[in-house]
Design a protein around this motif. Structure first.
Motif, short mmCIF file in Angstrom:
data_model
loop_
_atom_site.label_atom_id
_atom_site.label_comp_id
_atom_site.label_asym_id
_atom_site.label_seq_id
_atom_site.Cartn_x
_atom_site.Cartn_y
_atom_site.Cartn_z
N GLN A 2 0.84 -1.18 0.00
CA GLN A 2 0.00 0.00 0.00
C GLN A 2 0.88 1.24 0.00
O GLN A 2 1.90 1.30 0.69
CB GLN A 2 -0.94 0.04 1.20
N SER A 4 0.50 5.76 -0.36
CA SER A 4 -0.47 6.85 -0.22
C SER A 4 0.18 8.17 -0.64
O SER A 4 1.40 8.31 -0.65
CB SER A 4 -0.99 6.94 1.21
N TYR A 30 4.02 3.30 -8.38
CA TYR A 30 3.84 2.39 -7.27
C TYR A 30 3.84 0.93 -7.72
O TYR A 30 4.33 0.05 -7.01
CB TYR A 30 2.57 2.73 -6.49
N PHE A 65 -5.09 6.28 -1.30
CA PHE A 65 -4.45 5.03 -0.90
C PHE A 65 -4.44 4.10 -2.11
O PHE A 65 -5.48 3.85 -2.71
CB PHE A 65 -5.21 4.38 0.25
N ASP A 67 -3.64 0.41 -3.32
CA ASP A 67 -3.41 -0.99 -2.95
C ASP A 67 -2.94 -1.72 -4.20
O ASP A 67 -3.69 -1.83 -5.18
CB ASP A 67 -4.67 -1.62 -2.39
N THR A 69 -1.62 -5.25 -5.65
CA THR A 69 -1.57 -6.67 -5.32
C THR A 69 -1.22 -7.50 -6.56
O THR A 69 -1.68 -7.21 -7.66
CB THR A 69 -2.92 -7.15 -4.76
N GLU A 83 -6.08 -0.82 -6.82
CA GLU A 83 -7.31 -0.19 -6.36
C GLU A 83 -6.93 1.08 -5.60
O GLU A 83 -6.05 1.04 -4.74
CB GLU A 83 -8.11 -1.11 -5.44
N THR A 85 -8.39 4.25 -3.34
CA THR A 85 -9.47 4.84 -2.56
C THR A 85 -9.03 6.22 -2.09
O THR A 85 -7.83 6.49 -1.93
CB THR A 85 -9.86 3.98 -1.35
N LYS A 96 -13.91 4.37 -3.18
CA LYS A 96 -13.10 3.88 -4.30
C LYS A 96 -13.19 4.89 -5.45
O LYS A 96 -14.29 5.33 -5.80
CB LYS A 96 -13.62 2.52 -4.75
N SER A 99 -9.53 1.95 -10.43
CA SER A 99 -8.95 0.61 -10.39
C SER A 99 -8.50 0.21 -11.79
O SER A 99 -9.06 0.69 -12.79
CB SER A 99 -9.92 -0.43 -9.82
#
Length: 132
Positions: A2, A4, A30, A65, A67, A69, A83, A85, A96, A99
């Motif tokens: 994660q 931010s 990221y 934020f 995420d 994965t 994703e 948010t 959200k 994405s």
């Protein structure tokens, strides 16, 4: 993983909302960091993003934020789900806003695809981290 970031005035478009180019820059950056964290011996370039659709505008002062994965591993590339948010302040509402899937490809010094190196498992404790 994660990540931010805070939306600052220089990130806004002519309508006072987050300029989409910044979102794409952060997603790319990221995802790259996630990829090299798992494959530190790789030389990644961005192969592509799936659909790019902004589901909601985001305003000054919101905290985003990201995420990131793992989604799919190929022979020469790895794809991550992303994703995003937004935490709107001062309301505290988190929603959200974006994405996608992003694929990073491992290349040699000439830009030719090459097989991924071994995956390095994330250490649970910083003192246990070993990339050898």
């Amino acid at each position: 993983m994660q990540f931010s970031t805070l939306i600052r005035p220089e990130h806004l478009n002519h309508r006072g909302m987050l300029f989409g180019g910044y979102m794409l820059q952060w997603v790319d950056e990221y995802a790259y960091i996630a990829a090299v964290s798992e494959y530190p011996k790789a030389n990644f370039v961005t192969r592509g993003l799936d659909e790019v659709s902004f589901t909601r505008g985001t305003k000054l002062g919101a905290v985003l934020f990201f995420d990131i994965t793992p989604y799919r591993r190929g022979n020469t590339s790895v794809t991550y789900g992303v994703e995003v948010t937004a935490l709107e302040l001062p309301s505290g509402i988190r929603t959200k806003v974006f994405s996608t899937h992003i694929t990073m490809c491992n290349v040699d010094d000439n830009g030719k695809k090459q097989p991924l190196p071994e995956l390095v498992e994330a250490a649970t404790d910083k003192n246990d981290a070993h990339l050898g």
